[in-house]
Design a protein around this motif. Structure first.
Motif, PDB file in Angstrom:
ATOM      1  N   GLN A  55       0.949  -1.140  -0.018  1.00 25.49           N
ATOM      2  CA  GLN A  55       0.098  -0.177   0.204  1.00 25.49           C
ATOM      3  C   GLN A  55       0.717   1.142  -0.099  1.00 25.49           C
ATOM      4  N   LEU A  56       1.901   1.325   0.886  1.00 23.60           N
ATOM      5  CA  LEU A  56       2.823   2.365   0.575  1.00 23.60           C
ATOM      6  C   LEU A  56       3.507   2.460  -0.671  1.00 23.60           C
ATOM      7  N   GLY A  57       3.729   1.481  -1.387  1.00 24.39           N
ATOM      8  CA  GLY A  57       4.197   1.476  -2.731  1.00 24.39           C
ATOM      9  C   GLY A  57       5.542   1.059  -2.974  1.00 24.39           C
ATOM     10  N   ILE A  58       5.709  -0.251  -3.133  1.00 26.42           N
ATOM     11  CA  ILE A  58       7.095  -0.931  -3.117  1.00 26.42           C
ATOM     12  C   ILE A  58       7.600  -0.435  -4.651  1.00 26.42           C
ATOM     13  N   GLY A  59       8.378   0.286  -4.702  1.00 24.64           N
ATOM     14  CA  GLY A  59       9.028   1.063  -6.067  1.00 24.64           C
ATOM     15  C   GLY A  59       8.905   2.590  -6.058  1.00 24.64           C
ATOM     16  N   ILE A 131       0.724   7.912  -9.076  1.00 28.02           N
ATOM     17  CA  ILE A 131       1.692   7.200  -8.414  1.00 28.02           C
ATOM     18  C   ILE A 131       1.062   6.206  -7.230  1.00 28.02           C
ATOM     19  N   SER A 132      -0.063   6.872  -6.444  1.00 32.35           N
ATOM     20  CA  SER A 132      -0.776   6.334  -5.663  1.00 32.35           C
ATOM     21  C   SER A 132      -2.279   6.270  -5.776  1.00 32.35           C
ATOM     22  N   PRO A 133      -2.771   5.224  -6.828  1.00 40.79           N
ATOM     23  CA  PRO A 133      -4.125   5.138  -7.371  1.00 40.79           C
ATOM     24  C   PRO A 133      -5.257   5.128  -6.112  1.00 40.79           C
ATOM     25  N   GLN A 134      -6.287   6.184  -6.378  1.00 41.98           N
ATOM     26  CA  GLN A 134      -7.170   6.135  -5.445  1.00 41.98           C
ATOM     27  C   GLN A 134      -8.710   5.527  -6.201  1.00 41.98           C
ATOM     28  N   ASP A 135      -9.533   4.950  -5.507  1.00 43.48           N
ATOM     29  CA  ASP A 135     -10.818   4.504  -6.069  1.00 43.48           C
ATOM     30  C   ASP A 135     -11.857   5.633  -5.781  1.00 43.48           C
ATOM     31  N   LEU A 136     -12.264   5.980  -6.821  1.00 38.56           N
ATOM     32  CA  LEU A 136     -13.362   6.895  -6.873  1.00 38.56           C
ATOM     33  C   LEU A 136     -14.994   6.503  -6.715  1.00 38.56           C
ATOM     34  N   GLY A 187     -14.680  15.425  -6.675  1.00 38.93           N
ATOM     35  CA  GLY A 187     -14.568  14.128  -6.440  1.00 38.93           C
ATOM     36  C   GLY A 187     -14.651  13.637  -4.881  1.00 38.93           C
ATOM     37  N   VAL A 188     -15.051  12.425  -4.919  1.00 37.76           N
ATOM     38  CA  VAL A 188     -15.104  11.916  -3.467  1.00 37.76           C
ATOM     39  C   VAL A 188     -14.641  10.319  -3.810  1.00 37.76           C
ATOM     40  N   LEU A 189     -13.503   9.911  -2.760  1.00 35.89           N
ATOM     41  CA  LEU A 189     -12.889   8.741  -2.873  1.00 35.89           C
ATOM     42  C   LEU A 189     -13.750   7.647  -2.064  1.00 35.89           C
ATOM     43  N   ASN A 191     -12.315   4.818  -1.030  1.00 30.30           N
ATOM     44  CA  ASN A 191     -11.339   4.171  -0.159  1.00 30.30           C
ATOM     45  C   ASN A 191     -11.906   3.983   1.259  1.00 30.30           C
ATOM     46  N   PRO A 192     -11.964   2.706   2.069  1.00 25.30           N
ATOM     47  CA  PRO A 192     -12.365   2.612   3.176  1.00 25.30           C
ATOM     48  C   PRO A 192     -11.377   3.028   4.127  1.00 25.30           C
ATOM     49  N   PRO A 193     -11.435   3.596   5.428  1.00 25.04           N
ATOM     50  CA  PRO A 193     -10.649   4.012   6.435  1.00 25.04           C
ATOM     51  C   PRO A 193      -9.590   2.776   6.481  1.00 25.04           C
ATOM     52  N   GLY A 194      -8.423   3.232   7.161  1.00 21.08           N
ATOM     53  CA  GLY A 194      -7.318   2.169   7.720  1.00 21.08           C
ATOM     54  C   GLY A 194      -6.256   2.063   6.766  1.00 21.08           C
ATOM     55  N   GLN A 195      -6.280   2.652   5.201  1.00 19.29           N
ATOM     56  CA  GLN A 195      -5.156   2.600   4.334  1.00 19.29           C
ATOM     57  C   GLN A 195      -4.150   3.041   4.809  1.00 19.29           C
ATOM     58  N   VAL A 196      -2.914   2.315   4.571  1.00 16.50           N
ATOM     59  CA  VAL A 196      -1.552   2.791   5.009  1.00 16.50           C
ATOM     60  C   VAL A 196      -1.130   3.853   4.188  1.00 16.50           C
ATOM     61  N   SER A 197      -0.600   4.911   4.452  1.00 14.33           N
ATOM     62  CA  SER A 197      -0.442   5.775   3.739  1.00 14.33           C
ATOM     63  C   SER A 197       0.961   6.908   4.244  1.00 14.33           C
ATOM     64  N   VAL A 198       1.889   7.443   3.531  1.00 15.47           N
ATOM     65  CA  VAL A 198       2.761   8.587   4.015  1.00 15.47           C
ATOM     66  C   VAL A 198       1.918   9.525   4.100  1.00 15.47           C
ATOM     67  N   GLY A 199       1.443  10.325   5.135  1.00 15.91           N
ATOM     68  CA  GLY A 199       0.382  11.188   5.348  1.00 15.91           C
ATOM     69  C   GLY A 199      -0.770  10.921   6.013  1.00 15.91           C
TER      70      GLY A 199
END
Length: 417
Positions: A55-59, A131-136, A187-189, A191-199
């Motif tokens: 989720q943080l993004g390997i690469g 870079i960090s795709p989000q669901d709409l 736009g409204v995302l 994504n459910p709460p709890g997603q790992v993210s920098v920020g």
């Protein structure tokens, strides 16, 4: 004597002394169960950690304006600006870098639908969503036009939409006030709460164009040295992440005119954390394997002991069988098979114990450690490994008693009372 007859006699001998056989197998049961269960739990936790790092993004690497005050010159200050991102993206300067996103974030006072609250606002460049795709759930994401025109538009997270407007679809197209500045929700995302993210968690955040945030909301918070909270950099592919880190370091040191000084920025590579976590879990599994191995060793010693007792008890039987034509190899095989059967039965029970431990481990990971999605899975390879070790222990520790039985003199054995 054929092999089937040997197994039949072995089972009959074990059934004659059920309690003794059960106690003898206990070490094998615990050892095999521990090997299978603990490896299953370790694999489940490893899978959970891998999903979190994915989720943080390997690469992907993150650059932040942080310095190590324990190492760095006290006169040196941190630095990271939008100009640094433009320098990295100049053609040919960083061939291992695919894209860069910059961000400035802070908590702001929000007024929407008659409600007030404090939420995290992330002013970022549109490339972040690549870079960090989000669901709409509704609307669209921020784009280059929004950035260029410093548009007062926002994309809000799922929890923000539910808390302020009561639903995702309802929030789309509404107005939202950020520190008194009105923005339109485009736009409204979903994504459910709890997603790992920098920020901040995307579900709990409000996203606006970077230039809009810097000029309208955060202009009093940035400086000439720092106007980026952190920079997200995506490498061309996972194998070139180390090259990307070297290129970024070189460019930023040139940008900041650093020669002999330490870096005035920090590069965070999630893949390094993933590798470190894998190493720790591997060491933990090895430790558990050693503990389980000790249990198997104790079980093996118990089997040797009980087989020696069995040889003593059945000395007359051995003498009689030799007197009617049984060879040394027949006696050796008979007692060796009994030891292996004892271990294999203990191994079978241990497999069920290991499966039970894996279920308990899954419950502990999910409910106590909040590792949602962690699944301790019993792998066939681990079952075969544990069973093979158990059989090897039966052969290794059963050989001496079997050899002792095979070497008995039939005449002296028949005289035994």
């Amino acid at each position: 004597m054929n092999i089937i007859e040997s197994f039949r006699i072995s089972f009959q001998a074990l059934l004659t002394n059920k309690l003794r056989a059960a106690l003898t197998m206990l070490g094998i049961v615990i050892g095999v169960g521990a090997v299978i269960g603990m490896l299953a739990i370790g694999n489940g936790f490893q899978g959970f950690l891998n999903s979190q790092f994915d989720q943080l993004g390997i690469g992907t690497v993150y650059v932040a304006p942080f310095i190590d005050t324990n190492r760095i010159d006290v006169l040196q200050t941190a630095s990271l600006t939008s100009a640094d991102a433009r320098a990295i993206m100049q053609p040919g300067r960083a061939p291992s870098v695919q894209s860069v996103a910059i961000e400035w974030s802070d908590n702001v006072q929000v007024l929407a639908n008659g409600q007030r609250g404090t939420y995290s606002v992330r002013a970022l460049s549109p490339s972040f969503f690549t870079i960090s795709p989000q669901d709409l759930a509704a609307g669209r994401l921020l784009n280059a036009n929004d950035e260029e025109n410093r548009a007062r538009v926002a994309v809000i997270g799922r929890s923000v939409a539910e808390n302020l407007y009561g639903g995702l679809e309802i929030a789309f197209g509404q107005r939202i006030g950020l520190n008194g500045v009105q923005f339109e929700i485009v736009g409204v995302l979903s994504n459910p709460p709890g997603q790992v993210s920098v920020g901040s968690d995307p579900a709990e955040a409000i996203f606006i164009p970077y230039e809009t945030g810097i000029t309208r909301l955060f202009r009093n918070q940035t400086t000439d040295l720092i106007n980026v909270s952190f920079m997200t950099v995506k490498a061309v592919d996972r194998d070139r992440i180390d090259a990307a880190v070297r290129e970024i370091t070189t460019i930023l040191r040139e940008q900041h005119r650093l020669t002999y000084q330490d870096n005035d920025f920090t590069i965070i590579n999630p893949e390094q954390f993933a590798q470190q976590a894998s190493a720790v879990i591997g060491a933990f599994n090895a430790f558990l394997g050693i503990v389980a191995g000790i249990s198997l060793l104790v079980g093996g010693i118990g089997i040797m002991n009980i087989m020696l007792v069995s040889v003593t008890e059945r000395t007359k039987e051995i003498g009689l069988r030799k007197a009617v034509g049984a060879r040394r190899s027949d006696i050796l095989m008979q007692f060796l098979i009994e030891a292996v059967v004892l271990c294999l039965i203990g191994s079978a029970i241990g497999i069920f114990l290991g499966y039970g431990l894996s279920l308990v481990g899954t419950w502990v990971l999910v409910n106590l450690f909040q590792a949602e999605g962690a699944q301790a899975t019993v792998q066939l390879a681990n079952v075969l490994l544990a069973s093979g070790i158990a059989a090897a222990i039966g052969i290794a520790f059963g050989f001496f008693p079997a050899l002792t039985a095979a070497r008995l003199n039939p005449i002296e054995a028949l005289r035994t009372e």
